[in-house]
Write a protein that holds these residues in place. Structure first.
Motif, short mmCIF file in Angstrom:
data_model
loop_
_atom_site.label_atom_id
_atom_site.label_comp_id
_atom_site.label_asym_id
_atom_site.label_seq_id
_atom_site.Cartn_x
_atom_site.Cartn_y
_atom_site.Cartn_z
N UNK A 129 36.55 31.71 34.56
CA UNK A 129 37.11 33.06 34.66
C UNK A 129 38.04 33.24 35.84
N UNK A 130 38.20 32.20 36.67
CA UNK A 130 39.07 32.29 37.83
C UNK A 130 40.12 31.21 37.75
N UNK A 131 41.36 31.58 37.95
CA UNK A 131 42.43 30.60 37.89
C UNK A 131 43.36 30.81 39.07
N UNK A 177 41.75 45.95 32.60
CA UNK A 177 41.23 44.72 32.02
C UNK A 177 42.31 43.66 31.95
N UNK A 178 41.93 42.44 31.61
CA UNK A 178 42.87 41.33 31.57
C UNK A 178 43.02 40.68 32.91
N UNK A 179 43.82 39.63 32.94
CA UNK A 179 44.00 38.90 34.19
C UNK A 179 44.88 39.68 35.15
N UNK A 180 44.75 39.36 36.40
CA UNK A 180 45.55 40.01 37.44
C UNK A 180 45.68 39.04 38.60
N UNK A 181 46.70 39.23 39.42
CA UNK A 181 46.98 38.33 40.54
C UNK A 181 47.03 39.11 41.83
N UNK A 196 40.71 36.29 36.13
CA UNK A 196 40.53 36.80 34.77
C UNK A 196 39.48 37.89 34.73
N UNK A 197 38.68 38.01 35.77
CA UNK A 197 37.69 39.08 35.86
C UNK A 197 37.36 39.32 37.31
N UNK A 198 36.73 40.45 37.59
CA UNK A 198 36.39 40.82 38.96
C UNK A 198 35.31 39.88 39.49
N UNK A 199 35.49 39.30 40.65
CA UNK A 199 34.47 38.41 41.22
C UNK A 199 33.13 39.12 41.37
N UNK A 232 41.53 42.56 44.76
CA UNK A 232 40.64 41.52 44.24
C UNK A 232 39.50 42.15 43.45
N UNK A 233 38.90 43.20 43.99
CA UNK A 233 37.77 43.85 43.34
C UNK A 233 38.19 44.92 42.33
N UNK A 234 39.51 45.11 42.18
CA UNK A 234 40.03 46.13 41.27
C UNK A 234 39.47 47.51 41.61
N UNK A 235 39.48 47.81 42.90
CA UNK A 235 38.97 49.09 43.41
C UNK A 235 40.08 49.85 44.12
#
Length: 390
Positions: free
Chosen positions: A17-19, A50-54, A66-69, A197-200
């Protein structure tokens, strides 16, 4: 760790899930690893729905998720505090230098607690073996710091990035180390990266608004510049100090943020004395301090002491010292604890409040009093996700 360290993990990388960067999906290569310490600060992309993010942060560069750690480790209390502020303290597994992660501030925030289990079980994660053991999704460590302070190699950085989880961090508490030739970040610039990173991002923006309003309110009540003290910020963690390591307030590291926000003068200005750093370990004796004779002396290294304990131990010793007793700050009782080296956004609110009361008691109340300069409940609401009115 040397370049001939060969520890590896058989089979595929542990995180599907991490790239790392766009090149991973394209051809299996790990983007950023061959030039891991040359990351830039290009604009990151994020997909809150949702979905991947950088997220891009120097020195690592771009890291794609690809998802929140859901497992993470910070180096130092600054990045640990950022994770707690964003509501992710319960997924922290350990970290580095956590003996300087001062968690007693959370006792004043309703419904918020420190990640005590992680701190107690893994307070000094710095070996590759420890990184493998914790199996984290992301590490908020400056990889250049691991290389320059803990004898890691570039090969070690790449190995852990590929086999465990990426590094995304920056040593921001001071700006005087020669090895740190990549971009620095302010406290809130770094906090924003962690929030991405945490999508917060909503929590981050609520904190930013709260912080900006708090600082503006404090600054609007500061006395005129001519009435503000010249301050000497030092480090000396002994009960009977004989020499003092100097800090320069002109250094833009995050550990001095509250003093800059409060508009104090640097007592070492014009002296040629440099900021404490990896290579500068010089110390000042009492005779040198007397030549400078600052209005206020701030001594770091005593954060486990209460204000009363600090005065009874450190200040009383200086009062009895044949030269120290001649210092204006000592005679006026204006020697205080100097705050943490590593502060995050929650720490900073408390440290700014403390500093304002140390320096300007007529405006903000005494530091030993019970006056509060910011709303603890509002901070708790943001951390706990109730940000509609934050």
């Amino acid at each position: 760790m040397s370049d001939d360290s060969d520890t590896t993990t058989d089979g595929p990388t542990r995180r599907d899930t991490l790239k790392y960067g766009s090149a991973l999906a394209a051809g299996g290569a790990v983007a950023g690893c061959s030039s891991l310490l040359n990351g830039d600060s290009t604009q990151e992309t994020a997909t809150p729905g949702g979905g991947s993010y950088s997220v891009t942060m120097a020195p690592t560069g771009e890291v794609t998720f690809d998802s929140v750690p859901d497992r993470w480790a910070p180096y130092c209390g600054a990045f640990a505090d950022m994770g707690v502020a964003l509501g992710h303290g319960d997924t922290m597994t350990g970290g580095g230098n956590l003996d300087e992660f001062y968690t007693y501030v959370y006792d004043e925030i309703p419904g918020v607690s420190a990640p005590s289990d992680a701190i107690e079980s893994h307070p000094e994660v710095r070996s590759k073996e420890a990184f493998y053991e914790l199996d984290n999704d992301v590490h908020f460590y400056d990889p250049a710091m691991l290389i320059n302070w803990f004898d890691w190699s570039q090969r070690d950085i790449t190995e852990i990035s590929e086999n465990v989880g990426p590094f995304l961090g920056n040593l921001i508490f001071r700006r005087s180390d020669d090895w740190h030739d990549h971009r620095y970040y302010t406290l809130y610039e770094a906090f924003e990266k962690v929030a991405q990173v945490f999508q917060e991002q909503d929590r981050y923006r609520a904190f930013e608004r709260f912080h900006d309003e708090f600082i503006a309110r404090i600054q609007s009540n500061l006395p005129p510049v001519s009435e503000r003290p010249d301050v000497l910020l030092t480090y000396e963690n002994t009960a009977e100090p004989e020499t003092f390591s100097p800090y320069r307030l002109t250094d833009l590291g995050t550990s001095k943020k509250q003093w800059r926000d409060l508009g104090v003068g640097d007592a070492l200005s014009g002296t040629g004395i440099e900021n404490l750093s990896t290579t500068n370990r010089g110390e000042l004796d009492y005779e040198t301090l007397l030549e400078v004779d600052p209005d206020v002396i701030l001594v770091r290294g005593h954060e486990r002491k209460s204000p009363a304990e600090f005065r009874d131990v450190v200040l009383d010793y200086m009062r009895d010292h044949p030269v120290g007793s001649e210092l204006t700050a000592v005679q006026n009782g204006r020697v205080y604890r100097g705050g943490y080296l590593h502060q995050g956004p929650v720490h900073n609110l408390f440290l700014t409040e403390r500093a304002a009361q140390q320096l300007y008691p007529d405006q903000f109340g005494r530091v030993t009093g019970d006056e509060e300069l910011f709303d603890r409940q509002r901070v708790a609401d943001i951390i706990n996700g109730d940000i509609d009115d934050a």
